[in-house]
Design an enzyme around this catalytic site. Sequence first.
Site, PDB file in Angstrom:
ATOM      1  N   ASP A  68     -12.468   3.570  -4.626  1.00  0.00           N
ATOM      2  CA  ASP A  68     -12.863   2.181  -4.888  1.00  0.00           C
ATOM      3  C   ASP A  68     -13.635   2.011  -6.196  1.00  0.00           C
ATOM      4  O   ASP A  68     -13.937   0.873  -6.580  1.00  0.00           O
ATOM      5  CB  ASP A  68     -13.729   1.657  -3.743  1.00  0.00           C
ATOM      6  CG  ASP A  68     -12.935   1.360  -2.491  1.00  0.00           C
ATOM      7  OD1 ASP A  68     -11.754   1.007  -2.618  1.00  0.00           O
ATOM      8  OD2 ASP A  68     -13.490   1.492  -1.382  1.00  0.00           O
ATOM      9  N   THR A  94      -7.430  -5.806  -0.603  1.00  0.00           N
ATOM     10  CA  THR A  94      -6.364  -6.224   0.307  1.00  0.00           C
ATOM     11  C   THR A  94      -6.401  -7.732   0.591  1.00  0.00           C
ATOM     12  O   THR A  94      -5.350  -8.372   0.663  1.00  0.00           O
ATOM     13  CB  THR A  94      -6.454  -5.450   1.638  1.00  0.00           C
ATOM     14  OG1 THR A  94      -7.748  -5.644   2.224  1.00  0.00           O
ATOM     15  CG2 THR A  94      -6.242  -3.972   1.405  1.00  0.00           C
ATOM     16  N   ILE A 141      -3.598  -0.195  -3.219  1.00  0.00           N
ATOM     17  CA  ILE A 141      -3.897  -1.638  -3.260  1.00  0.00           C
ATOM     18  C   ILE A 141      -5.397  -1.778  -3.046  1.00  0.00           C
ATOM     19  O   ILE A 141      -5.902  -1.662  -1.929  1.00  0.00           O
ATOM     20  CB  ILE A 141      -3.148  -2.430  -2.167  1.00  0.00           C
ATOM     21  CG1 ILE A 141      -1.658  -2.457  -2.411  1.00  0.00           C
ATOM     22  CG2 ILE A 141      -3.671  -3.875  -2.114  1.00  0.00           C
ATOM     23  CD1 ILE A 141      -1.214  -3.408  -3.496  1.00  0.00           C
ATOM     24  N   ASP A 142      -6.108  -2.020  -4.104  1.00  0.00           N
ATOM     25  CA  ASP A 142      -7.553  -2.228  -4.033  1.00  0.00           C
ATOM     26  C   ASP A 142      -7.787  -3.741  -4.030  1.00  0.00           C
ATOM     27  O   ASP A 142      -7.461  -4.421  -5.006  1.00  0.00           O
ATOM     28  CB  ASP A 142      -8.218  -1.570  -5.243  1.00  0.00           C
ATOM     29  CG  ASP A 142      -9.725  -1.729  -5.243  1.00  0.00           C
ATOM     30  OD1 ASP A 142     -10.279  -1.981  -4.167  1.00  0.00           O
ATOM     31  OD2 ASP A 142     -10.332  -1.605  -6.311  1.00  0.00           O
ATOM     32  N   GLU A 172      -5.609   6.998   0.299  1.00  0.00           N
ATOM     33  CA  GLU A 172      -6.017   6.373   1.559  1.00  0.00           C
ATOM     34  C   GLU A 172      -4.990   6.555   2.668  1.00  0.00           C
ATOM     35  O   GLU A 172      -5.345   6.612   3.840  1.00  0.00           O
ATOM     36  CB  GLU A 172      -6.222   4.865   1.346  1.00  0.00           C
ATOM     37  CG  GLU A 172      -7.533   4.489   0.717  1.00  0.00           C
ATOM     38  CD  GLU A 172      -7.788   3.002   0.873  1.00  0.00           C
ATOM     39  OE1 GLU A 172      -8.620   2.648   1.719  1.00  0.00           O
ATOM     40  OE2 GLU A 172      -7.160   2.217   0.168  1.00  0.00           O
ATOM     41  N   ASP A 182       0.825  -1.208   0.000  1.00  0.00           N
ATOM     42  CA  ASP A 182       0.000   0.000   0.000  1.00  0.00           C
ATOM     43  C   ASP A 182       0.862   1.261   0.000  1.00  0.00           C
ATOM     44  O   ASP A 182       0.712   2.145  -0.846  1.00  0.00           O
ATOM     45  CB  ASP A 182      -0.895   0.014   1.248  1.00  0.00           C
ATOM     46  CG  ASP A 182      -2.369  -0.174   0.933  1.00  0.00           C
ATOM     47  OD1 ASP A 182      -2.794   0.208  -0.163  1.00  0.00           O
ATOM     48  OD2 ASP A 182      -3.087  -0.699   1.786  1.00  0.00           O
ATOM     49  N   ASP A 185      -6.295   4.345  -5.228  1.00  0.00           N
ATOM     50  CA  ASP A 185      -6.298   3.226  -4.283  1.00  0.00           C
ATOM     51  C   ASP A 185      -5.044   2.422  -4.587  1.00  0.00           C
ATOM     52  O   ASP A 185      -4.979   1.717  -5.607  1.00  0.00           O
ATOM     53  CB  ASP A 185      -7.548   2.363  -4.436  1.00  0.00           C
ATOM     54  CG  ASP A 185      -7.728   1.417  -3.251  1.00  0.00           C
ATOM     55  OD1 ASP A 185      -6.728   1.155  -2.558  1.00  0.00           O
ATOM     56  OD2 ASP A 185      -8.851   0.954  -3.014  1.00  0.00           O
TER      57      ASP A 185
END
Length: 341
Positions: free
Chosen positions: A277, A130, A127-128, A73, A50, A125
Amino acid sequence: MSRTADLPAIAELARGAVADASVVCRHVQNQIDRVRSVTKDDRSPVTVADFASQAVVARRLSEADPDLALVGEESSDALRDSAALLNEVLAAVRLVWPEATTDDVLAAIDLAQHPGGVGSFWTLDPIDGTKGFLRNQQYAVSLARIEAGAPTLGVLGCPNLSPSFNADLDQPDPAGTIYLAALDAGLIEWSPANTTGNPRTVSRADHDPAGPLRLCESVEKAHSSHDASSRILDHLRRHADPARLDSQCKYAVVARGQADAYLRMPTKPGYIERIWDHAAGAIVATESGCIVTDILGAPLDFSRGRGLETNLGVVCAPPPLHTDLIAAIADLGLDRPPAAR
């Protein structure tokens, strides 16, 4: 946008940033067990990916725009308290940014503090998906440009998604794919396995209105009501096994015709979707020929800050099917928050 050389500079910049971040994420995912052992935390690999992904993308964008407006984020606070995590992030970032220092990485991460809302900005994002990342399945690096409340450019890096429809969605692809969509300019796909280096244009094939209906859903039931989706299929009398995978890769799978529709049916009262997202995935699907709205048929409104405050759920499908799905949702009384049904 038939070839890389024809891309506008801003689109090529975004694609390059996501491609670099995908390299970094793949590296961390390939070392999940080692990272866990070093940091003593089962979730630490996705935390490392991330932060590293956000640093790489923010740095690339800021080089072209010193006044970068980026909604993200992460902030660097958690890293400043963990030397083990910070060292892992720095090592991952240096795969594509060799000269990076600790201070460089922390500063780049903290570039993503824009509140969103009106005007023009990026949303990321890093890392969309996780849980998909931790399972070594599907996840995405998702970057979008927002202008006047709607995405105008989107890039989805899907490091584990094969370009082949015959591949198992639960298995990581050795090369992965990248999707780029620009407003009114269509959708293109790259795969590192394509040795010519040229992307291919992706457009949604005609949908068979009488055939089985394959929905694309989240793996996690907490993210979307599988029961509601099943009721919709019953109502339409068009059952087929769903395609279940994590992240905005679902938008790409529908955009290219591997599944017929993506439903995100609300599971709990008061839940608000985050703009990062859905922004990149929404324009990827739209530029392939799909329609993306909430479950009431209203356009997704990205002008409300960090959340889709005025929207409820998501429906993504080709035009005739989208109409049928919205009607079915209304017929079944599913067009309300869960507590009001």
